[in-house]
Scaffold this motif. Structure first.
Motif, PDB file in Angstrom:
ATOM      1  N   PRO A 220       0.842  -1.232  -0.016  1.00  0.00           N
ATOM      2  CA  PRO A 220       0.238   0.078   0.030  1.00  0.00           C
ATOM      3  C   PRO A 220       0.894   1.141  -0.168  1.00  0.00           C
ATOM      4  O   PRO A 220       1.980   1.387   0.169  1.00  0.00           O
ATOM      5  CB  PRO A 220      -0.874  -0.125   1.292  1.00  0.00           C
ATOM      6  CG  PRO A 220      -0.072  -0.888   2.077  1.00  0.00           C
ATOM      7  CD  PRO A 220       0.646  -1.987   1.390  1.00  0.00           C
ATOM      8  N   PRO A 221       0.398   2.420  -0.813  1.00  0.00           N
ATOM      9  CA  PRO A 221       1.244   3.383  -0.921  1.00  0.00           C
ATOM     10  C   PRO A 221       1.432   3.861   0.744  1.00  0.00           C
ATOM     11  O   PRO A 221       0.615   4.028   1.713  1.00  0.00           O
ATOM     12  CB  PRO A 221       0.421   4.359  -1.501  1.00  0.00           C
ATOM     13  CG  PRO A 221      -1.054   3.855  -1.584  1.00  0.00           C
ATOM     14  CD  PRO A 221      -0.845   2.385  -1.332  1.00  0.00           C
ATOM     15  N   PRO A 222       2.708   4.343   0.996  1.00  0.00           N
ATOM     16  CA  PRO A 222       2.791   4.911   2.408  1.00  0.00           C
ATOM     17  C   PRO A 222       2.008   6.131   2.523  1.00  0.00           C
ATOM     18  O   PRO A 222       1.807   6.875   1.857  1.00  0.00           O
ATOM     19  CB  PRO A 222       4.523   5.361   2.204  1.00  0.00           C
ATOM     20  CG  PRO A 222       4.661   5.482   0.927  1.00  0.00           C
ATOM     21  CD  PRO A 222       3.824   4.645   0.108  1.00  0.00           C
ATOM     22  N   SER A 223       1.679   6.323   3.966  1.00  0.00           N
ATOM     23  CA  SER A 223       0.803   7.525   4.254  1.00  0.00           C
ATOM     24  C   SER A 223       1.759   8.829   4.122  1.00  0.00           C
ATOM     25  O   SER A 223       3.013   8.628   4.755  1.00  0.00           O
ATOM     26  CB  SER A 223       0.155   7.201   5.521  1.00  0.00           C
ATOM     27  OG  SER A 223       1.305   7.173   6.451  1.00  0.00           O
ATOM     28  N   PRO A 224       1.217   9.626   3.631  1.00  0.00           N
ATOM     29  CA  PRO A 224       2.298  10.787   3.468  1.00  0.00           C
ATOM     30  C   PRO A 224       2.616  11.446   4.649  1.00  0.00           C
ATOM     31  O   PRO A 224       1.760  11.605   5.671  1.00  0.00           O
ATOM     32  CB  PRO A 224       1.693  11.926   2.373  1.00  0.00           C
ATOM     33  CG  PRO A 224       0.174  11.451   2.554  1.00  0.00           C
ATOM     34  CD  PRO A 224       0.049   9.991   3.054  1.00  0.00           C
ATOM     35  N   VAL A 225       3.932  11.731   4.827  1.00  0.00           N
ATOM     36  CA  VAL A 225       4.168  12.679   6.257  1.00  0.00           C
ATOM     37  C   VAL A 225       4.712  13.782   5.961  1.00  0.00           C
ATOM     38  O   VAL A 225       5.777  13.724   5.069  1.00  0.00           O
ATOM     39  CB  VAL A 225       5.221  11.576   7.189  1.00  0.00           C
ATOM     40  CG1 VAL A 225       5.762  12.136   8.199  1.00  0.00           C
ATOM     41  CG2 VAL A 225       4.540  10.255   7.212  1.00  0.00           C
ATOM     42  N   TRP A 226       4.550  14.876   6.563  1.00  0.00           N
ATOM     43  CA  TRP A 226       5.155  15.990   6.516  1.00  0.00           C
ATOM     44  C   TRP A 226       6.199  16.384   7.626  1.00  0.00           C
ATOM     45  O   TRP A 226       5.772  15.855   8.676  1.00  0.00           O
ATOM     46  CB  TRP A 226       4.212  17.218   6.206  1.00  0.00           C
ATOM     47  CG  TRP A 226       3.219  17.274   5.135  1.00  0.00           C
ATOM     48  CD1 TRP A 226       3.525  16.349   3.984  1.00  0.00           C
ATOM     49  CD2 TRP A 226       2.317  18.129   4.685  1.00  0.00           C
ATOM     50  NE1 TRP A 226       2.589  16.664   3.190  1.00  0.00           N
ATOM     51  CE2 TRP A 226       2.016  17.721   3.383  1.00  0.00           C
ATOM     52  CE3 TRP A 226       1.687  19.202   5.389  1.00  0.00           C
ATOM     53  CZ2 TRP A 226       0.922  18.286   2.393  1.00  0.00           C
ATOM     54  CZ3 TRP A 226       0.788  19.897   4.573  1.00  0.00           C
ATOM     55  CH2 TRP A 226       0.355  19.390   3.369  1.00  0.00           C
ATOM     56  N   TYR A 227       7.322  17.115   7.549  1.00  0.00           N
ATOM     57  CA  TYR A 227       8.077  17.667   8.391  1.00  0.00           C
ATOM     58  C   TYR A 227       7.939  18.987   8.808  1.00  0.00           C
ATOM     59  O   TYR A 227       7.966  19.740   7.873  1.00  0.00           O
ATOM     60  CB  TYR A 227       9.309  17.211   8.202  1.00  0.00           C
ATOM     61  CG  TYR A 227       9.579  15.467   7.995  1.00  0.00           C
ATOM     62  CD1 TYR A 227       9.866  14.591   9.103  1.00  0.00           C
ATOM     63  CD2 TYR A 227       9.595  14.815   6.727  1.00  0.00           C
ATOM     64  CE1 TYR A 227       9.692  13.632   8.878  1.00  0.00           C
ATOM     65  CE2 TYR A 227       9.640  13.553   6.729  1.00  0.00           C
ATOM     66  CZ  TYR A 227       9.962  12.840   7.812  1.00  0.00           C
ATOM     67  OH  TYR A 227       9.651  11.309   7.712  1.00  0.00           O
ATOM     68  N   TYR A 228       7.766  19.130  10.175  1.00  0.00           N
ATOM     69  CA  TYR A 228       7.719  20.594  10.611  1.00  0.00           C
ATOM     70  C   TYR A 228       8.499  21.047  11.490  1.00  0.00           C
ATOM     71  O   TYR A 228       9.183  20.314  12.059  1.00  0.00           O
ATOM     72  CB  TYR A 228       6.264  20.814  11.164  1.00  0.00           C
ATOM     73  CG  TYR A 228       6.029  22.235  11.623  1.00  0.00           C
ATOM     74  CD1 TYR A 228       5.572  23.169  10.791  1.00  0.00           C
ATOM     75  CD2 TYR A 228       5.995  22.654  13.061  1.00  0.00           C
ATOM     76  CE1 TYR A 228       5.292  24.337  11.139  1.00  0.00           C
ATOM     77  CE2 TYR A 228       5.853  23.832  13.268  1.00  0.00           C
ATOM     78  CZ  TYR A 228       5.537  24.908  12.383  1.00  0.00           C
ATOM     79  OH  TYR A 228       5.113  25.965  12.881  1.00  0.00           O
ATOM     80  N   CYS A 229       8.998  22.288  11.359  1.00  0.00           N
ATOM     81  CA  CYS A 229      10.297  22.898  12.068  1.00  0.00           C
ATOM     82  C   CYS A 229       9.507  23.975  12.933  1.00  0.00           C
ATOM     83  O   CYS A 229       8.904  24.751  12.305  1.00  0.00           O
ATOM     84  CB  CYS A 229      11.482  23.243  11.070  1.00  0.00           C
ATOM     85  SG  CYS A 229      12.700  23.876  12.108  1.00  0.00           S
ATOM     86  N   GLU A 230       9.791  24.149  14.406  1.00  0.00           N
ATOM     87  CA  GLU A 230       9.479  25.005  15.175  1.00  0.00           C
ATOM     88  C   GLU A 230      10.296  26.367  15.041  1.00  0.00           C
ATOM     89  O   GLU A 230       9.956  27.351  15.054  1.00  0.00           O
ATOM     90  CB  GLU A 230       9.531  24.729  16.592  1.00  0.00           C
ATOM     91  CG  GLU A 230       8.660  23.392  16.671  1.00  0.00           C
ATOM     92  CD  GLU A 230       7.157  23.752  16.935  1.00  0.00           C
ATOM     93  OE1 GLU A 230       6.949  25.071  17.185  1.00  0.00           O
ATOM     94  OE2 GLU A 230       6.205  23.046  16.727  1.00  0.00           O
ATOM     95  N   ASN A 231      11.519  26.266  14.742  1.00  0.00           N
ATOM     96  CA  ASN A 231      12.537  27.364  14.500  1.00  0.00           C
ATOM     97  C   ASN A 231      13.685  27.262  13.504  1.00  0.00           C
ATOM     98  O   ASN A 231      14.302  26.665  13.377  1.00  0.00           O
ATOM     99  CB  ASN A 231      13.249  27.465  15.945  1.00  0.00           C
ATOM    100  CG  ASN A 231      14.224  28.704  15.994  1.00  0.00           C
ATOM    101  OD1 ASN A 231      14.041  29.470  15.075  1.00  0.00           O
ATOM    102  ND2 ASN A 231      14.998  28.700  16.916  1.00  0.00           N
TER     103      ASN A 231
END
Length: 114
Positions: free
Chosen positions: A78-89
């Protein structure tokens, strides 16, 4: 008869006619075809060549056809679930923010409001 042959016969007859009888020489002149005499053995024998070389055909080697193997079924993950990466600073998502001063945080994307 040709002129040369006639001249040769006349020369031979003239030479024989003027030989003194005390010379005891005998000369025979013969015109005709030669017949085979005791020294004639016929044509030379036929020389046979070596017999032809016959080779047997090479043996037939049976080679089995390659076995047909069905390809393995393709299992698609199954296609991997998309993951986004967030930066605080500084605040932002990868790849819009190239470097992050703190640790990247994995975030599940959400549908934008309609």
């Amino acid at each position: 008869m040709s002129l040369a042959l006639c001249a040769g016969v006349l020369a031979t007859v003239a030479a024989v006619a003027f030989v003194p009888s005390s010379a005891n020489a005998r000369t025979f002149v013969s015109v005709g075809i030669g017949l085979p005499g005791p020294g004639w053995y016929g044509p030379p024998p036929y020389v046979y060549g070596p017999p032809p070389v016959v080779y047997a055909p090479p043996p037939t080697i049976y080679v089995a056809p390659p076995a047909v193997v069905a390809p393995a079924p393709v299992v698609q993950a199954p296609p991997p679930s998309p993951v986004w990466y967030y930066c605080e600073n500084p605040q932002g998502y990868y790849p819009y923010v190239a470097t992050c001063g703190t640790a990247w945080r994995a975030v599940q994307p959400t549908e934008p409001p309609r």
